[in-house]
Motif scaffolding. Structure first.
Motif, PDB file in Angstrom:
ATOM      1  N   ALA A   6       0.832  -1.207   0.000  1.00  0.00           N
ATOM      2  CA  ALA A   6       0.000   0.000   0.000  1.00  0.00           C
ATOM      3  C   ALA A   6       0.868   1.260   0.000  1.00  0.00           C
ATOM      4  N   TYR A   7       1.982   1.226   0.715  1.00  0.00           N
ATOM      5  CA  TYR A   7       2.916   2.360   0.707  1.00  0.00           C
ATOM      6  C   TYR A   7       3.433   2.622  -0.706  1.00  0.00           C
ATOM      7  N   LEU A   8       3.794   1.548  -1.412  1.00  0.00           N
ATOM      8  CA  LEU A   8       4.329   1.692  -2.773  1.00  0.00           C
ATOM      9  C   LEU A   8       3.250   2.218  -3.720  1.00  0.00           C
ATOM     10  N   GLN A   9       2.038   1.708  -3.581  1.00  0.00           N
ATOM     11  CA  GLN A   9       0.946   2.171  -4.440  1.00  0.00           C
ATOM     12  C   GLN A   9       0.632   3.645  -4.173  1.00  0.00           C
ATOM     13  N   ASP A  10       0.648   4.017  -2.911  1.00  0.00           N
ATOM     14  CA  ASP A  10       0.430   5.413  -2.528  1.00  0.00           C
ATOM     15  C   ASP A  10       1.481   6.323  -3.158  1.00  0.00           C
ATOM     16  N   ALA A  11       2.729   5.860  -3.153  1.00  0.00           N
ATOM     17  CA  ALA A  11       3.814   6.660  -3.726  1.00  0.00           C
ATOM     18  C   ALA A  11       3.648   6.814  -5.235  1.00  0.00           C
ATOM     19  N   ARG A  12       3.277   5.740  -5.905  1.00  0.00           N
ATOM     20  CA  ARG A  12       3.072   5.802  -7.356  1.00  0.00           C
ATOM     21  C   ARG A  12       1.950   6.778  -7.702  1.00  0.00           C
ATOM     22  N   GLU A  13       0.851   6.661  -6.999  1.00  0.00           N
ATOM     23  CA  GLU A  13      -0.309   7.495  -7.297  1.00  0.00           C
ATOM     24  C   GLU A  13      -0.036   8.975  -7.061  1.00  0.00           C
ATOM     25  N   LYS A  14       0.907   9.279  -6.179  1.00  0.00           N
ATOM     26  CA  LYS A  14       1.205  10.674  -5.869  1.00  0.00           C
ATOM     27  C   LYS A  14       2.426  11.202  -6.621  1.00  0.00           C
ATOM     28  N   GLY A  15       2.913  10.423  -7.604  1.00  0.00           N
ATOM     29  CA  GLY A  15       3.918  10.932  -8.529  1.00  0.00           C
ATOM     30  C   GLY A  15       5.350  10.542  -8.279  1.00  0.00           C
ATOM     31  N   ALA A  16       5.640   9.675  -7.319  1.00  0.00           N
ATOM     32  CA  ALA A  16       7.013   9.238  -7.087  1.00  0.00           C
ATOM     33  C   ALA A  16       7.434   8.229  -8.158  1.00  0.00           C
ATOM     34  N   LYS A  17       8.743   8.121  -8.333  1.00  0.00           N
ATOM     35  CA  LYS A  17       9.285   7.125  -9.256  1.00  0.00           C
ATOM     36  C   LYS A  17       9.715   5.915  -8.427  1.00  0.00           C
ATOM     37  N   VAL A  18       8.970   4.829  -8.537  1.00  0.00           N
ATOM     38  CA  VAL A  18       9.229   3.620  -7.766  1.00  0.00           C
ATOM     39  C   VAL A  18      10.096   2.687  -8.597  1.00  0.00           C
ATOM     40  N   GLN A  19      11.303   2.411  -8.117  1.00  0.00           N
ATOM     41  CA  GLN A  19      12.278   1.620  -8.883  1.00  0.00           C
ATOM     42  C   GLN A  19      12.678   0.340  -8.146  1.00  0.00           C
ATOM     43  N   PRO A  20      12.048  -0.809  -8.496  1.00  0.00           N
ATOM     44  CA  PRO A  20      12.509  -2.085  -7.938  1.00  0.00           C
ATOM     45  C   PRO A  20      13.947  -2.352  -8.372  1.00  0.00           C
ATOM     46  N   LEU A  21      14.721  -2.971  -7.493  1.00  0.00           N
ATOM     47  CA  LEU A  21      16.125  -3.244  -7.800  1.00  0.00           C
ATOM     48  C   LEU A  21      16.332  -4.640  -8.356  1.00  0.00           C
ATOM     49  N   LEU A  22      15.251  -5.393  -8.517  1.00  0.00           N
ATOM     50  CA  LEU A  22      15.278  -6.676  -9.212  1.00  0.00           C
ATOM     51  C   LEU A  22      14.142  -6.674 -10.231  1.00  0.00           C
TER      52      LEU A  22
END
Length: 476
Positions: free
Chosen positions: A305-321
């Motif tokens: 939910a934290y990651l989804q919240d970040a995406r929806e608010k414009g952050a760039k979410v970068q998995p390292l794998l």
């Protein structure tokens, strides 16, 4: 591998009050255990851990779903043994009464401070490092001559059951008691002589209110958002290796894990490239036993939910794998989050998972200002080769502890105290400071055969005035 708890008889929830009364009575019968008795308890504790280390590591892994055995061995098994041995080596000196200066008026008399056991100590343990965070405070409490009751976390069922069984083999219940499956309400209802809680700030507030009913002194180890500052002069590849190895240890489920990173704008790309190389090498697959699972489904859902919240608010979410989070394994991919904003949960709440928000700064003063306008964290991490810069940051910020050019290593030092400040906690344990935390420093004054203070007794007159003027002029 067979499950540990299958070979241990299930235990019922004991009556906390009866164990408390048992320990209180034992304390009244022996309120000042001598050095030999305290060392005997510490040696038994060391023996318990060493003789059962494989079972302990297995039980912890069962509770997580998968916890790297090596992480348990180095962070918990070794951490406990080192702390026990450190205490054993220095306990004789810690127990000695301290001589104190005597007032000029009372020359011939004597002052001393005697550290005495407080009585029955309550220890409430979280699930993330359940052995270290039960044994660490226990070492301090036993060194100080106390008796201890320990409540394990509900998520540590396998380890709790195992330790309950083992401690009954090594210790009498009136000295140390592990109470599995007991509720927090039942456990905190007793008038303990000191209570230590490790966990979230929210629950810590509840525990403190419960302790206030009995005026029980508390030590709170709470956590918070521990920042990392990387300065311009530090090698970015070395910084990445040390920051991320600490962040992803135990899948980020560490109270002193780096919670957000402050990095110069021009170092951002280099850090990102280094992070990808390192993580793909450490964890080629989420199936790797070296990568720990998230403790339960609730925590897994919270992180997603934290990651989804970040995406929806414009952050760039970068998995390292190049894989997705695995719900069956309860594993979250190591992830960096760029351009986080203040309205995102990742910057508002302690993360407790393998996710690292990355913020950039132009001036070091901006980075320090960002930290200082937030709750005081449990740890602060500084990466710089300049002692002037290190000193500047340390003296112009506040945190429970500081680690320079690495992360979390200060916690593993047996001769350093550990504790938070403000929202990250109060009080401390480990080392000599832990011995003091669970001791009553009892001031003792012993009058001389002839007291000079008698010259100041009534009837007052010129003699009093003369002596008083002399006392004011005299310089120590």
């Amino acid at each position: 591998m067979e499950k540990v708890v299958e070979h241990i008889k299930p235990v019922s929830v004991g009556k906390v009050e009866s164990v408390f009364k048992l320990q209180k009575e034992a304390f009244h019968n022996n309120p000042y255990p001598d050095l030999r008795q305290r060392l005997e308890s510490l040696h038994k504790l060391e023996q318990l851990i060493l003789e059962n280390q494989e079972s302990i590591a297995q039980a912890i892994s069962e509770d997580f779903g998968n916890r790297a055995i090596q992480e348990t061995k180095i962070a918990e098994i070794y951490g406990c043994i080192e702390e026990i041995r450190h205490a054993c080596k220095r306990l004789k000196g810690w127990m000695k009464p301290q001589k104190r200066h005597i007032s000029l008026l009372l020359r011939g008399a004597k002052n001393r401070v005697l550290p005495q056991p407080k009585g029955v100590i309550a220890i409430i343990v979280p699930w993330n490092y359940p052995l270290l965070l039960s044994v660490g405070p226990l070492v301090s409490a036993l060194s100080a001559g106390n008796r201890c009751m320990i409540k394990m976390a509900a998520s540590s069922r396998s380890l709790s059951t195992l330790l309950h069984y083992l401690f009954r083999q090594y210790f009498p219940e009136d000295l140390v008691s592990i109470l599995p499956e007991v509720t927090a309400v039942e456990f905190t209802a007793q008038p303990y002589d000191h209570l230590l809680f490790t966990g979230s700030s929210r629950v810590g507030q509840v525990v403190m209110r419960r302790a206030a009913d009995h005026l029980t002194p508390v030590t709170l180890e709470l956590g918070g958002k521990s920042p990392v500052i990387v300065c311009e002069d530090f090698d970015i590849n070395i910084a990445a290796k040390r920051i991320l190895s600490s962040k992803f240890f135990n899948a980020g489920q560490t109270c002193v894990a780096p919670d957000y990173l402050l990095i110069p704008e021009d170092r951002l790309v280099s850090f990102w490239e280094s992070a990808k190389r390192l993580v793909s090498k450490w964890y080629p697959s989420l199936h790797s036993k070296d990568y720990t699972s998230i403790i339960n489904e609730e925590a897994f859902n919270r992180l997603e939910a934290y990651l989804q919240d970040a995406r929806e608010k414009g952050a760039k979410v970068q998995p390292l794998l190049e894989v997705k989070n695995n719900r069956r394994l309860q594993k979250i991919v190591p992830t960096l989050v760029f351009n986080p904003t203040e309205d995102m949960n990742l910057l508002r709440e302690e993360i407790f998972g393998p996710i690292l928000p990355v913020l950039t700064y132009k001036k070091l003063s901006d980075a320090m200002g960002y930290i200082n306008h937030r709750d005081r964290p449990l740890a602060l991490y500084i990466f710089s080769n300049s002692e002037d810069l290190q000193d500047n940051i340390v003296k112009n910020t506040m945190s429970g502890g500081v680690c320079i050019n690495d992360c979390a290593m200060h916690v593993s030092q047996a001769d350093l105290p550990f504790g938070g400040i403000g929202a990250s906690g109060m009080g401390q344990y480990h080392a000599y400071e832990g011995f003091l935390e669970f001791s009553k420093l009892r001031p003792i004054f012993k009058q001389a055969k002839k007291s000079a203070a008698g010259a100041l007794q009534p009837p007052y007159g010129q003699r009093f005035d003369k002596i008083f003027r002399f006392l004011l002029r005299f310089k120590l």
